[in-house]
Design a protein around this motif. Structure first.
Motif, PDB file in Angstrom:
ATOM      1  N   THR A  39       0.731  -1.226   0.331  1.00 15.39           N
ATOM      2  CA  THR A  39      -0.100  -0.130  -0.251  1.00 15.39           C
ATOM      3  C   THR A  39       0.406   1.276  -0.390  1.00 15.39           C
ATOM      4  O   THR A  39       2.230   1.079   0.495  1.00 15.39           O
ATOM      5  N   SER A  40      -0.163   2.629  -0.346  1.00 13.61           N
ATOM      6  CA  SER A  40       0.632   3.211  -0.327  1.00 13.61           C
ATOM      7  C   SER A  40      -0.189   4.448  -0.453  1.00 13.61           C
ATOM      8  O   SER A  40      -1.213   4.816  -0.838  1.00 13.61           O
ATOM      9  N   HIS A  54       5.159   4.486   1.944  1.00 12.33           N
ATOM     10  CA  HIS A  54       4.908   3.339   1.808  1.00 12.33           C
ATOM     11  C   HIS A  54       4.444   2.122   2.543  1.00 12.33           C
ATOM     12  O   HIS A  54       5.411   2.073   3.740  1.00 12.33           O
ATOM     13  N   ALA A  59       4.608  -1.304  -3.578  1.00 13.22           N
ATOM     14  CA  ALA A  59       3.848  -0.240  -4.328  1.00 13.22           C
ATOM     15  C   ALA A  59       4.409   1.274  -4.249  1.00 13.22           C
ATOM     16  O   ALA A  59       4.147   1.902  -5.109  1.00 13.22           O
ATOM     17  N   SER A 110      -4.742  -3.035  -9.060  1.00 13.86           N
ATOM     18  CA  SER A 110      -4.829  -2.202  -8.381  1.00 13.86           C
ATOM     19  C   SER A 110      -6.253  -1.760  -7.599  1.00 13.86           C
ATOM     20  O   SER A 110      -6.911  -2.056  -8.404  1.00 13.86           O
ATOM     21  N   ASN A 126      -3.246   3.912  -2.356  1.00 16.10           N
ATOM     22  CA  ASN A 126      -3.203   3.212  -3.535  1.00 16.10           C
ATOM     23  C   ASN A 126      -2.647   1.502  -2.980  1.00 16.10           C
ATOM     24  O   ASN A 126      -1.968   1.751  -1.709  1.00 16.10           O
ATOM     25  N   TYR A 128      -1.851  -2.304  -3.544  1.00 14.85           N
ATOM     26  CA  TYR A 128      -1.789  -3.450  -5.074  1.00 14.85           C
ATOM     27  C   TYR A 128      -1.406  -4.815  -4.353  1.00 14.85           C
ATOM     28  O   TYR A 128      -1.361  -5.492  -3.052  1.00 14.85           O
TER      29      TYR A 128
END
Length: 228
Positions: A39-40, A54, A59, A110, A126, A128
């Motif tokens: 994740t970020s 992050h 990510a 994503s 974000n 992923y």
């Protein structure tokens, strides 16, 4: 979802940097959003995006690929305020160049959720995964939105704190400037036998003549009266 909410509610905002808070939040997101492997958080300042925190190198690598190109799901979600999901990078057609490159760092699917702030979006959360369709379930989307709201609160808190600090600094500088200007006026009144208004005019004219701030001129005059 209740467990996620409890974990997010325990995140301490006071007396911590924004980076520390967001790093903790992305760690929670990685463990709580179904399908998440990395994740970020992308924040956008002006037109410049950057990864504020992050969890997992995948990510960060995926974010950087988007910044290099100037587009991608996390950037478009952050700028447009819309949630964007990619179920399979191998068949993705909206960002074909990005999709082909991000496959090389392991990303197969994503989820990018905008960060709401004062009626606009300031970036995106974000998420992923190396698996296709990892975020196709409603639970992943709901958890992503919950985390995005927590991130927005943390950013708002940091912005408010920064404004308070800046206001306090400006007030202190203003008080210091006023004090030194009054001292300089007193020096000129004694040296040139003029009143307070005339002394201030002398300071103002010197400031304009030498293109320097009034406070700097006043500081120089006060300093000249001190023994070397």
């Amino acid at each position: 979802m209740q467990q996620l909410w409890r974990e997010l509610s325990r995140v301490v905002l006071a007396e911590r940097s924004l980076s520390e808070v967001l790093t903790e939040v992305v760690g929670i997101a990685a463990g709580a959003i179904p399908g998440a492997e990395a994740t970020s958080i992308t924040l956008i300042r002006g037109e410049e995006p950057f990864t504020a925190a992050h969890h997992g190198d995948m990510a960060l690598a995926a974010d950087e690929l988007q910044y290099e190109r100037g587009y991608g799901p996390c950037m478009d979600a952050g700028r447009g305020g819309i949630t964007l999901r990619v179920d399979d990078m191998r068949t993705e057609r909206r960002w074909p160049d990005y999709a082909s490159h991000v496959l090389r760092v392991g990303v197969r699917s994503s989820l990018s959720v905008p960060l709401p702030y004062q009626g606009a979006a300031i970036g995106a959360l974000n998420v992923y995964s190396t698996q296709p369709g990892a975020f196709s379930g409603e639970e992943s989307l709901a958890a992503g939105r919950e985390v995005a709201e927590a991130v927005a609160v943390a950013v708002a808190n940091a912005e408010a704190h920064a404004q308070v600090v800046e206001q306090a600094r400006n007030m202190r500088l203003a008080m210091e400037s006023r004090a030194v200007i009054e001292q300089a006026k007193g020096v000129l009144m004694a040296q040139r036998h003029v009143d307070a208004d005339a002394a201030f005019d002398i300071l103002r004219e010197a400031s304009q003549r030498y293109n320097r701030k009034l406070r700097e001129i006043a500081t120089g005059i006060v300093a000249s009266t001190q023994p070397r």
